[in-house]
Write an enzyme that holds these catalytic residues in place. Structure first.
Site, short mmCIF file in Angstrom:
data_model
loop_
_atom_site.label_atom_id
_atom_site.label_comp_id
_atom_site.label_asym_id
_atom_site.label_seq_id
_atom_site.Cartn_x
_atom_site.Cartn_y
_atom_site.Cartn_z
N VAL A 11 6.68 -7.57 -12.88
CA VAL A 11 7.47 -7.11 -14.13
C VAL A 11 6.78 -6.59 -15.06
CG1 VAL A 11 9.24 -7.96 -15.37
CG2 VAL A 11 9.46 -8.70 -13.05
N THR A 121 13.10 -14.43 -15.18
CA THR A 121 14.65 -15.00 -14.69
C THR A 121 14.52 -16.54 -15.12
OG1 THR A 121 14.42 -13.36 -12.82
CG2 THR A 121 16.18 -15.11 -12.57
N LEU A 151 13.96 -4.55 -10.83
CA LEU A 151 13.05 -3.55 -10.09
C LEU A 151 12.74 -4.50 -8.69
CD1 LEU A 151 9.81 -5.06 -10.01
CD2 LEU A 151 9.94 -4.02 -12.40
N ARG A 152 12.68 -3.82 -7.62
CA ARG A 152 12.34 -4.32 -6.29
C ARG A 152 10.83 -3.84 -6.17
NH1 ARG A 152 16.55 -0.36 -3.79
NH2 ARG A 152 15.73 1.00 -5.41
N GLU A 153 10.18 -5.00 -5.46
CA GLU A 153 8.91 -4.71 -4.88
C GLU A 153 8.81 -3.84 -4.04
OE1 GLU A 153 6.42 -8.23 -3.99
OE2 GLU A 153 7.78 -9.68 -5.47
N LYS A 202 21.69 -11.81 -13.70
CA LYS A 202 20.54 -11.65 -12.87
C LYS A 202 20.82 -12.48 -11.54
CE LYS A 202 16.35 -11.38 -11.30
NZ LYS A 202 15.47 -10.36 -11.25
N LEU A 248 23.00 -4.57 4.14
CA LEU A 248 23.62 -5.22 5.39
C LEU A 248 23.00 -4.83 6.52
CD1 LEU A 248 27.58 -4.25 4.95
CD2 LEU A 248 26.38 -6.55 4.80
N CYS A 258 11.61 -13.66 -4.94
CA CYS A 258 12.95 -13.74 -5.95
C CYS A 258 14.25 -14.24 -5.08
CB CYS A 258 13.42 -12.28 -6.23
SG CYS A 258 11.98 -11.55 -7.20
C1 UGA Z 1 14.93 -8.51 -5.35
C2 UGA Z 1 16.27 -7.67 -5.80
O1 UGA Z 1 16.45 -6.66 -4.97
C3 UGA Z 1 15.73 -6.94 -7.00
O2 UGA Z 1 16.93 -6.45 -7.54
C4 UGA Z 1 15.48 -8.15 -8.16
O3 UGA Z 1 15.04 -7.38 -9.18
C5 UGA Z 1 14.29 -8.79 -7.72
O4 UGA Z 1 14.64 -9.44 -6.38
C6 UGA Z 1 13.75 -10.13 -8.51
O5 UGA Z 1 14.67 -10.78 -8.67
O6 UGA Z 1 12.71 -9.94 -9.29
P1 UGA Z 1 12.53 -8.02 -3.84
O7 UGA Z 1 12.54 -9.59 -3.78
O8 UGA Z 1 11.63 -7.09 -4.28
O9 UGA Z 1 14.01 -7.54 -4.98
O10 UGA Z 1 13.31 -7.51 -2.70
P2 UGA Z 1 14.46 -7.03 -1.87
O11 UGA Z 1 14.29 -5.49 -1.85
O12 UGA Z 1 15.57 -7.51 -2.48
O13 UGA Z 1 14.55 -7.45 -0.57
C7 UGA Z 1 14.35 -8.92 -0.09
C8 UGA Z 1 14.30 -9.27 1.17
O14 UGA Z 1 15.78 -9.18 1.68
C9 UGA Z 1 13.27 -8.67 2.06
O15 UGA Z 1 12.61 -9.70 2.79
C10 UGA Z 1 14.19 -7.62 3.05
O16 UGA Z 1 13.44 -7.67 4.07
C11 UGA Z 1 15.37 -8.48 3.15
N1 UGA Z 1 16.53 -7.60 3.44
C12 UGA Z 1 16.92 -6.49 2.75
C13 UGA Z 1 17.26 -7.78 4.71
O17 UGA Z 1 17.00 -8.65 5.43
N2 UGA Z 1 18.41 -6.86 4.73
C14 UGA Z 1 18.59 -6.00 4.06
O18 UGA Z 1 19.87 -5.28 4.48
C15 UGA Z 1 17.95 -5.77 2.81
#
Ligand code: UGA
Length: 426
Positions: A11, A121, A151-153, A202, A248, A258
């Site tokens: 962040v 957070t 933001l997403r990693e 959040k 989904l 996160c």
């Molecule tokens: C998440 C949120 O998406 C961000 O908006 C937020 O800012 C961030 O946490 C945070 O709190 O800082 P992030 O942890 O980078 O972001 O990752 P995501 O893209 O959300 O993915 C999380 C996990 O869910 C991954 O392991 C991914 O593989 C999994 N996932 C995602 C699924 O299994 N299915 C899906 O349909 C989508």
């Protein structure tokens, strides 16, 4: 504007680099000497697409600086962002130590009228504790705001330049105006609200995302039972705009620093009578996917003991080298415990898990991972895994067994090519 960012993690570092690129003067501050020593030379502490170029550009233009010194970063800053980690304690409650340390350290150096923005957070009403601690040590007036980060990693730079929304949780009119001005070059919706509302937004967002994934996994398990096709089912479900098709995707479930942490923290904030077990169910369904994967492995291999398993992907998702709460780690531990040999390949993680998982053979490419494998498990859906040369994969493997932990490939195509295929919900 003159800005300071305390904490140079995903962040803090990304936001500082983006804000410097937009013409502000940004200081990134950290207590990690090694990290700062690297950053001043333009060396990244982690992999994030596009970040290295942006940081180097900021350094070259003289708009981005890094320091270990609070007075150096804070004294000139009009806005100070707290971007340090808020990990979970053993009971799930949020550990505020780093935020409160930052608050106490920044307080004596604040410039008159500075705005302190909490980006970390934190659960409501923790901002009141932060405010109290700053007040006790500050020599001048300041205002406090809460602007959570979304933001997403893996897409952090893009998300920061093009946010869906900017949440400004503040009561002070001048602070709101200044924060709106700072974010003015960025797109997305603006939402001005109270600090506790901002913090709850959040948590609610991350918990909802975790819930969507677990819901998709629940439906996938039911689909398997009744020979329905999960992609067809979810396409039909997601076509309703009230539901939406994003997040989904069933499979091995969510990981990262996160979603799991925020779900636990939110569970801690709520009355169990109010949740009716919802939050615990989201977590239990997520954990169940690893067990389901092992069950699929057993049904393909008979016994797992003595078999060689090729793992594709170690990061918790594509686009990052972050392995915090990565499904791959838990899964590999289970395979090793069951007596399997594990060969693994990830394009960014490489052999970084060597200390944690010493028994694993870390490969330099997917072909090397397939050599002599009795089972291939796809854990992270990196782009380069999409189009594999399946006849070569089959030649390299000892037995043609596949578990597609992210439903990346076509089951029909692979079965036609002679593989035994297991996905999630198909
Ligand atoms: C998440 C949120 O998406 C961000 O908006 C937020 O800012 C961030 O946490 C945070 O709190 O800082 P992030 O942890 O980078 O972001 O990752 P995501 O893209 O959300 O993915 C999380 C996990 O869910 C991954 O392991 C991914 O593989 C999994 N996932 C995602 C699924 O299994 N299915 C899906 O349909 C989508």
């Amino acid at each position: 504007m003159k800005l300071a960012f305390i904490g140079t993690g995903y962040v803090g570092l990304v936001t500082a680099a983006v804000m410097a690129d937009l013409g502000n003067e940004a200081w990134g501050l950290d207590i990690d000497q090694k990290r700062i020593a690297g950053l001043v030379k333009g060396q990244m502490p982690f992999f994030e697409p596009g970040l290295a170029d942006l940081v180097r550009k900021g350094l070259k233009k003289g708009r981005l600086h890094f320091t270990l010194s609070y007075p150096e970063a804070i004294s000139p800053a009009e806005i100070v962002f707290i971007c340090v980690g808020t990990p979970a304690q053993a009971n799930g409650e949020t550990d505020l130590k780093a935020v409160l340390n930052a608050a106490r350290s920044l307080a004596p150096h604040l410039k008159k009228g500075a705005i302190v923005v909490i980006k970390s957070t934190i659960p409501p009403p923790a901002h009141l504790i932060v405010e109290e601690q700053i007040k006790a040590l500050a020599k001048t007036k300041f205002s406090l705001a809460s602007c959570p980060e979304f933001l997403r990693e893996g897409q952090a730079v893009k998300d920061t330049f093009h946010p869906e929304r900017v949440i400004i949780g503040a009561g002070d009119k001048a602070a709101i105006a200044k924060l709106l001005k700072l974010h003015q070059p960025l797109g997305g919706q603006r939402l001005v609200c109270s600090p506790p509302s901002a913090q709850l937004i959040k948590y609610a967002a991350n918990v909802f995302l975790a819930m969507k994934i677990s819901f998709a996994n629940l439906i996938a398990e039911v689909a398997e039972k009744y020979q329905a096709e999960i992609n067809e089912v979810l396409a039909g479900v997601g076509a309703d705009p009230r539901i939406g098709s994003l997040f989904l995707r069933p499979g091995l479930g969510y990981g990262g620093s996160c979603l799991p942490k925020d779900l636990d923290a939110f569970d801690h904030l709520t009355d169990p009578k109010a949740t009716g077990g919802l939050l615990k169910a989201i977590k239990a369904i997520n954990e169940r996917q690893l067990k389901r994967c092992l069950g699929k492995a057993e049904s393909l291999l008979g016994s797992i003991s003595g078999q060689t398993v090729a793992i594709l992907g170690l990061a918790f998702k594509p686009g990052t080298d972050d392995c915090r709460q990565a499904p791959a780690i838990k899964l590999i531990k289970q395979f090793l415990k069951s007596g399997a040999k594990v060969r693994a390949y990830d394009p960014q993680v490489g052999s970084k898990l060597k200390k944690q998982l010493a028994e694993v053979i870390y490969c330099n490419g997917s072909d090397q991972a397939f050599e002599g494998a009795d089972l291939l498990v796809l854990v992270t859906e990196w782009e380069e895994f999409k189009d594999l040369n399946w006849s070569r994969v089959k030649k390299l493997m000892r037995k043609p067994n596949i578990i597609d932990g992210r439903n990346l490939w076509s089951s029909l195509e692979l079965i036609k090519k002679g593989f035994r295929y297991e996905g999630f919900g198909n």
